[in-house]
Design an enzyme around this catalytic site. Sequence first.
Site, PDB file in Angstrom:
ATOM      1  CD  GLU A 159      -2.464  -0.953   2.734  1.00 31.61           C
ATOM      2  OE1 GLU A 159      -1.761  -2.163   3.681  1.00 31.61           O
ATOM      3  OE2 GLU A 159      -2.886   0.000   3.031  1.00 31.61           O
TER       4      GLU A 159
ATOM      5  CE  LYS B 160       5.134   5.997   6.422  1.00 32.85           C
ATOM      6  NZ  LYS B 160       4.717   7.943   6.790  1.00 32.85           N
TER       7      LYS B 160
ATOM      8  CG  ASP C  44       3.654  13.183   3.975  1.00 34.23           C
ATOM      9  OD1 ASP C  44       4.432  13.951   3.910  1.00 34.23           O
ATOM     10  OD2 ASP C  44       3.721  12.534   5.142  1.00 34.23           O
TER      11      ASP C  44
ATOM     12  CE1 TYR D  77      -3.304   4.445   8.833  1.00 29.02           C
ATOM     13  CE2 TYR D  77      -3.170   2.321   9.531  1.00 29.02           C
ATOM     14  CZ  TYR D  77      -3.044   3.964   9.750  1.00 29.02           C
ATOM     15  OH  TYR D  77      -2.833   4.612  11.078  1.00 29.02           O
TER      16      TYR D  77
ATOM     17  CE  LYS E  35       9.348   7.784   5.701  1.00 31.71           C
ATOM     18  NZ  LYS E  35       9.336   7.829   6.876  1.00 31.71           N
TER      19      LYS E  35
ATOM     20  CB  CYS F 116      30.823  22.244  28.262  1.00 31.83           C
ATOM     21  SG  CYS F 116      29.010  22.317  28.122  1.00 31.83           S
TER      22      CYS F 116
ATOM     23  CB  CYS G 190      28.869  24.615  32.181  1.00 38.10           C
ATOM     24  SG  CYS G 190      29.318  22.409  31.611  1.00 38.10           S
TER      25      CYS G 190
ATOM     26  CB  CYS H  26      28.989  18.097  29.138  1.00 36.55           C
ATOM     27  SG  CYS H  26      30.209  19.745  30.747  1.00 36.55           S
TER      28      CYS H  26
ATOM     29  CB  CYS I  64      26.371  21.176  31.959  1.00 29.95           C
ATOM     30  SG  CYS I  64      25.828  21.744  31.097  1.00 29.95           S
TER      31      CYS I  64
END
Length: 674
Positions: free
Chosen positions: A116, A118, A120, A228, A317, A411, A414, A429, A435
């Site tokens: 089937e 797909k 959207d 579906y 996909k 980092c 921080c 980090c 942080c």
Amino acid sequence: MPEYSQEFLRAQQLRSELLRHNHRYYVLDDPEVPDAEYDRLMRELQALEERFPELIIADSPTQRVGGSPLDAFAEVAHLRPMLSLDNVFDAEEFAAFDRRVRERLKTTAEVEYSCEPKYDGIAISLIYRKGVLERAATRGDGNAGEDITLNVRTIKSVPLRLIGEGHPELLEVRGEIYMPKAGFEQLNRRAQEQGTKGFVNPRNAAAGSLRQLDPKLTASRPLMLCAYGVGEVQGGELPGRHTDTLRQLAAWGFSITRDLQEALGVNECLSFYQRLQAKRADLPYDIDGVVFKVNSLELQVALGFVAKAPRWAVAFKFPAQEEMTTLRAVEFQVGRTGSITPVARLEPVFVGGVTVSNATLHNSDEIERLGVKVGDTVIIRRAGDVIPQVVSVVLSKRPTSAQEICFPATCPVCGSPVARVEGEAAVRCTGGLICPAQRKEAIKHYASRQAMDIEGLGDKLVDALVEKGLITSMEDLYELTAEQLAGLERMGKKSAQNLLDALERSKSTTLPKFLFALGIRDVGQATAATLAKHFGSLENLLAADELRLQEVQDVGPIVAKRVATFFADPRNLDVIQGLREHGVHWADIAVMPRETLPLAGKTYVLTGNLESMTREDAKARLEAFGAKVAGSVSKKTDCVVAGPGAGSKLSKAESLGVPVIDEAAFLKLLEQLA
């Protein structure tokens, strides 16, 4: 008979005619009469119902749009979870999916699949009771969604009453609400003429239209339904193949895809995929791939599910659309677990229906693999039409001013040193909860719907609370005051009180939700639930070392180490203690030694369909009493539970002399054991 009996009969006749014409026009695309005749019949029915209000029934064509605008959508629980699908992106991955299916089914024969497109759009659940639409809901988190019945009733391809015969007493139909390309273009033209902002793509337009609080606005949008599949079915039976079930839904008045097809084995599936991909651009609606499902419902039941997806279906996909643009800069973001992710800041480009200005570069290994530099012309792809990513560099366009991308030594939030764990690609980090970025992300995760479900505590509000120093960790949330909240931007007294009420409600939770909310690396919802069920209490879990943790089903050495390390950190224990002192609580789960459970050492096999519960539920009930639930029958099988539609497993059990019980006996057994 009432004095308006002639009018009563005429109203019935008009409703029947309008239902037939509606089905031919919106579902079959084969109108029998011109629009003017349809409008004349509708006006006649409206006039009759105005003169005799007693004639109005809920599924009358005149009642598609009705009711006052809502203040908000109510949350409703699904009768069965609405699961998402796993994705594959090439023929090799699809062949691997097929191989797993055949391995689980213990067969070398080719499997028949349904094929089937797909769509959207937006997944939806429709409940019909005695053939009449009762409720419509969005997927939501899979377990619960939003009640959008009033809006869905306005969509003319959604039957208010089923046609034909043989409907189950209760039928849950699943489908996709979408907006055809022509309707989308017309909607955007109208928005342009009115000087308002249009939608980016048909999917966004469909989602926005469905979530209008005023059904009249939804009714003005050109939405369609494609059914579906089915969910819960009570008081009736459906065909044994998925494709036949869809054709039955079509006979009852639902629109299904015209590209439905059966395919035997991988090669036929790939041929269907290629044919549909070739005509994708010419279809009147957007699709982003093909859905393949094991066609036999009996085999679907045998294959079962993982935590969030069925094992018997996959979405293949289409290749994502790609575009070229310029990489202007790279910024480094700090995630909830301290991972530092490079984010490409791009010259905005339109890809796959949206404007993309940022894309992930994943990690330092990916940057090295791509050989990408700031200033490069890069190719952008939306992986699976969702996540923007840089896939390659156009070296011929590299400017002389291009600059190397260097990971920070500290980092960026921080200033703590960063570290790379051996065997991992991620740089992290080391600041932990000192942080601010990690605090923000940890608090956002804690408040999320799947965790503590603190309604109203969104990302922007968490950012503001942390930046203003009002909270530094989760337990600080429970010390917030109405005055502090009301002083924040866009936060009035009522909103502040609503948030405080939500915080109070969140204190009563469950152990699985609490464990998930803590944000332990690699501990998702399923693992949190498994840990809670195995140990029963937080105290038992805290006392477990890595070896004991590995005794838990589906917990391997890496996850065990993550859990043990988390609970060995006194800072994390302080946070947990602080939450409990602020009133966060849950009920412990009763745990019995497995060898003392009534079905310990027994092996059960489930086959056929059960009417009172799903196969997954039945398996969970048996395992809770200590039984092992196997996928095949052997001489070592102690009992087979056979529901309607039982096939080869039942035959094998009978040939081996294995005891067989039906659903009634199974339910009685569970009642005796409880």
